[in-house]
Design a protein around this motif. Structure first.
Motif, PDB file in Angstrom:
ATOM      1  N   GLN A  55       1.246  -1.481  -0.450  1.00 43.36           N
ATOM      2  CA  GLN A  55      -0.168   0.272   0.206  1.00 43.36           C
ATOM      3  C   GLN A  55       0.463   1.160  -0.197  1.00 43.36           C
ATOM      4  O   GLN A  55       0.146   2.549  -0.681  1.00 43.36           O
ATOM      5  N   GLU A  56       1.936   1.120   0.911  1.00 42.58           N
ATOM      6  CA  GLU A  56       3.065   1.948   1.073  1.00 42.58           C
ATOM      7  C   GLU A  56       3.118   2.775  -0.619  1.00 42.58           C
ATOM      8  O   GLU A  56       3.647   4.158  -0.338  1.00 42.58           O
ATOM      9  N   ARG A  62       1.032   7.122  -6.597  1.00 49.07           N
ATOM     10  CA  ARG A  62      -0.304   7.930  -6.819  1.00 49.07           C
ATOM     11  C   ARG A  62       0.946   9.797  -6.049  1.00 49.07           C
ATOM     12  O   ARG A  62       0.295  10.587  -7.393  1.00 49.07           O
ATOM     13  N   LEU A  63       1.248   9.883  -5.516  1.00 50.36           N
ATOM     14  CA  LEU A  63       1.782  10.712  -4.707  1.00 50.36           C
ATOM     15  C   LEU A  63       3.151  11.675  -6.145  1.00 50.36           C
ATOM     16  O   LEU A  63       2.429  12.743  -6.695  1.00 50.36           O
ATOM     17  N   ALA A  64       3.671  10.706  -6.343  1.00 48.75           N
ATOM     18  CA  ALA A  64       4.443  11.360  -7.307  1.00 48.75           C
ATOM     19  C   ALA A  64       3.491  11.594  -8.596  1.00 48.75           C
ATOM     20  O   ALA A  64       3.703  12.567  -9.633  1.00 48.75           O
ATOM     21  N   SER A  65       2.628  10.713  -8.907  1.00 46.12           N
ATOM     22  CA  SER A  65       2.208  11.396 -10.112  1.00 46.12           C
ATOM     23  C   SER A  65       1.163  12.108 -10.086  1.00 46.12           C
ATOM     24  O   SER A  65       0.719  13.455 -11.015  1.00 46.12           O
ATOM     25  N   THR A  66       0.523  12.035  -8.951  1.00 44.18           N
ATOM     26  CA  THR A  66      -0.230  13.922  -8.222  1.00 44.18           C
ATOM     27  C   THR A  66       0.348  15.015  -8.586  1.00 44.18           C
ATOM     28  O   THR A  66       0.096  15.806  -9.561  1.00 44.18           O
ATOM     29  N   LYS A 151      -0.509  12.592   0.822  1.00 41.85           N
ATOM     30  CA  LYS A 151       0.615  12.575   2.363  1.00 41.85           C
ATOM     31  C   LYS A 151      -0.134  12.451   3.674  1.00 41.85           C
ATOM     32  O   LYS A 151       0.374  11.679   3.726  1.00 41.85           O
ATOM     33  N   THR A 152      -1.287  12.421   3.701  1.00 40.26           N
ATOM     34  CA  THR A 152      -2.197  12.106   4.687  1.00 40.26           C
ATOM     35  C   THR A 152      -2.434  11.065   4.953  1.00 40.26           C
ATOM     36  O   THR A 152      -1.880  10.120   5.782  1.00 40.26           O
ATOM     37  N   ALA A 153      -2.477   9.748   3.990  1.00 39.52           N
ATOM     38  CA  ALA A 153      -2.523   8.485   3.844  1.00 39.52           C
ATOM     39  C   ALA A 153      -1.091   7.839   3.802  1.00 39.52           C
ATOM     40  O   ALA A 153      -1.293   6.869   4.641  1.00 39.52           O
ATOM     41  N   LEU A 154      -0.174   8.365   3.260  1.00 36.24           N
ATOM     42  CA  LEU A 154       1.149   7.670   3.516  1.00 36.24           C
ATOM     43  C   LEU A 154       1.932   7.963   4.417  1.00 36.24           C
ATOM     44  O   LEU A 154       1.844   7.374   4.919  1.00 36.24           O
ATOM     45  N   THR A 157       0.139   5.253   6.788  1.00 32.31           N
ATOM     46  CA  THR A 157       0.462   4.486   6.581  1.00 32.31           C
ATOM     47  C   THR A 157       1.833   4.358   7.024  1.00 32.31           C
ATOM     48  O   THR A 157       1.494   2.788   7.975  1.00 32.31           O
ATOM     49  N   LYS A 158       2.329   5.229   7.010  1.00 31.49           N
ATOM     50  CA  LYS A 158       4.045   4.745   7.033  1.00 31.49           C
ATOM     51  C   LYS A 158       3.981   4.400   9.165  1.00 31.49           C
ATOM     52  O   LYS A 158       4.360   3.639   9.508  1.00 31.49           O
ATOM     53  N   GLU A 159       3.110   5.172   9.069  1.00 33.59           N
ATOM     54  CA  GLU A 159       2.627   5.182  11.274  1.00 33.59           C
ATOM     55  C   GLU A 159       2.086   3.743  11.567  1.00 33.59           C
ATOM     56  O   GLU A 159       2.998   3.065  12.529  1.00 33.59           O
ATOM     57  N   ARG A 160       1.124   2.979  10.542  1.00 30.98           N
ATOM     58  CA  ARG A 160       0.731   1.671  10.717  1.00 30.98           C
ATOM     59  C   ARG A 160       1.660   1.051  10.952  1.00 30.98           C
ATOM     60  O   ARG A 160       1.540  -0.113  11.251  1.00 30.98           O
ATOM     61  N   TYR A 161       2.722   1.079   9.675  1.00 30.70           N
ATOM     62  CA  TYR A 161       3.713  -0.068   9.586  1.00 30.70           C
ATOM     63  C   TYR A 161       4.600   0.129  11.226  1.00 30.70           C
ATOM     64  O   TYR A 161       5.135  -0.927  10.759  1.00 30.70           O
ATOM     65  N   ILE A 162       5.220   1.387  11.319  1.00 29.32           N
ATOM     66  CA  ILE A 162       5.831   1.243  12.273  1.00 29.32           C
ATOM     67  C   ILE A 162       5.265   0.608  13.406  1.00 29.32           C
ATOM     68  O   ILE A 162       6.256  -0.774  14.011  1.00 29.32           O
ATOM     69  N   VAL A 163       4.157   0.600  13.757  1.00 31.07           N
ATOM     70  CA  VAL A 163       3.850  -0.048  14.957  1.00 31.07           C
ATOM     71  C   VAL A 163       3.468  -2.067  14.558  1.00 31.07           C
ATOM     72  O   VAL A 163       3.437  -2.102  15.817  1.00 31.07           O
TER      73      VAL A 163
END
Length: 365
Positions: A55-56, A62-66, A151-154, A157-163
């Protein structure tokens, strides 16, 4: 006689020894099952991390494309802004009014028509320039909002990954410590490997097959509302503009089995506020527990539907972690949509009781 006495004593001692050994064996069996449960949880925690990583990566792309699309749109917007500014300046300075005055200085009707068509073309171009600028501004706002959302979703997602990573490390550490205390750790590790392989190769496809069939069948459940094959509808209670749709778990099982042969190996039961489904397929046992609740989707124009919230999943008696449940819920929609039968129907309530599901409906006038 003495031999008989010695034999009796020996039998008595063996009986006592066996009676003392039975609880220990039972304890070992239960302890082994707990270790296998932890092993399966560790495996699924690792799978969740893999899902988060995927997902990340998608969010980064998607962020780069946007960002690229936003930069291109900003360049187009700058050009459209220049054209729009020229048009507005012309109207403000009175240039367009002076062009219309030409009509009063033309002597022939033919020249007047040509001049009028020319002026209309200028006006159309003006409107096109202003509309292009307006559309570009809306597109910029949409892309900017999408960029912020990505950016918020990313970040989430990074925070969820760390947890999840920390959780996996702790689970693995605890499992290693528990295995270190076992005299037959190698055999237990092999059982863990067998369980995870069985879950991966057979359990996951089984649950996905069940959920896919359930999702399709539940979309067709509103058909019962309009079923008057026996001259009346025993599932619908009408009180003015208020309706109550009722179905028993036995009727639901009959309906599902009529839709898919797969459900002949699965049974649904309604209890107070809960739905429990149990099934056996090719020697594998599946257990699903959840509840129905009202929910609203963005694409349903604010209309409520009945969502199935999964609370517990078991495979061959082993509980699957919450991350697995969440992944299944995201992949499969098990909701009930009464408005799919009639768009003027709105669900206002849901009630689960022993052996019965009730949906409260009303007409949307």
């Amino acid at each position: 006689m003495r031999l008989i006495y010695q034999a009796a004593c020996l039998i008595l001692c063996l009986a006592v020894a066996l009676s003392l050994c039975r609880p220990a064996a039972a304890a070992n069996t239960e302890e082994t099952k707990q270790l296998l449960q932890k092993g399966l949880t560790v495996y699924e925690a690792d799978q969740e991390i893999a899902r988060i990583e995927k997902q990340e990566n998608e969010l980064v792309r998607r962020l780069a494309s946007t960002e690229q699309e936003l930069a291109a749109q900003q360049a187009l917007s700058a050009e459209a802004k220049r054209h729009a500014a020229k048009v507005l300046r012309a109207y403000y300075m009175g240039d367009r009014e002076s062009l219309w005055m030409l009509l009063f200085s033309i002597s022939s009707f033919k020249d007047a028509l040509s001049t009028f068509e020319y002026l209309q073309m200028i006006i159309r171009n003006d409107h096109t320039a202003l509309k292009r600028y307006s559309d570009n501004q809306k597109q910029l706002q949409t892309l900017s909002a999408s960029l912020i959302s990505s950016k918020t979703a990313l970040q989430q997602t990074k925070e969820r990954y760390i947890v999840q990573k920390e959780k996996l490390v702790q689970l693995q550490k605890q499992l290693d410590e528990d295995l270190a205390k076992q005299s037959e750790a190698a055999a237990i590790i092999q059982q863990m490997a067998n369980l995870t392989v069985q879950w991966q190769e057979k359990g996951i496809p089984l649950f996905k097959m069940y959920f896919q069939a359930m999702g399709k069948a539940m979309k067709q459940l509103p058909e019962i509302i309009s079923d008057t094959s026996n001259g009346k509808n025993n599932h619908l209670i009408i009180n003015g503009l208020q309706y109550t749709f009722q179905i028993t778990d036995q009727e639901l099982n009959q309906f599902l089995r009529g839709k898919n042969e797969l459900f002949r190996n699965m049974t649904f039961r309604f209890s107070d506020s809960r739905v429990v489904a149990t099934g056996t397929q090719d020697g594998m046992e599946a257990f699903i527990q959840g509840k129905y609740e009202l929910a609203v989707k963005d694409d349903q124009q604010g209309k409520s539907y009945v969502r199935f919230r999964i609370e517990r999943l078991q495979f061959n008696g082993f509980d699957l972690p919450s991350t697995t449940i969440e992944a299944m819920e995201k992949e499969f929609d098990l909701g009930i949509y009464p408005q799919s039968l009639a768009p003027f129907l709105v669900v206002t309530g849901v009630k689960l009781e022993a052996n019965r599901l009730s949906l409260m409906l009303k007409l949307a006038l």
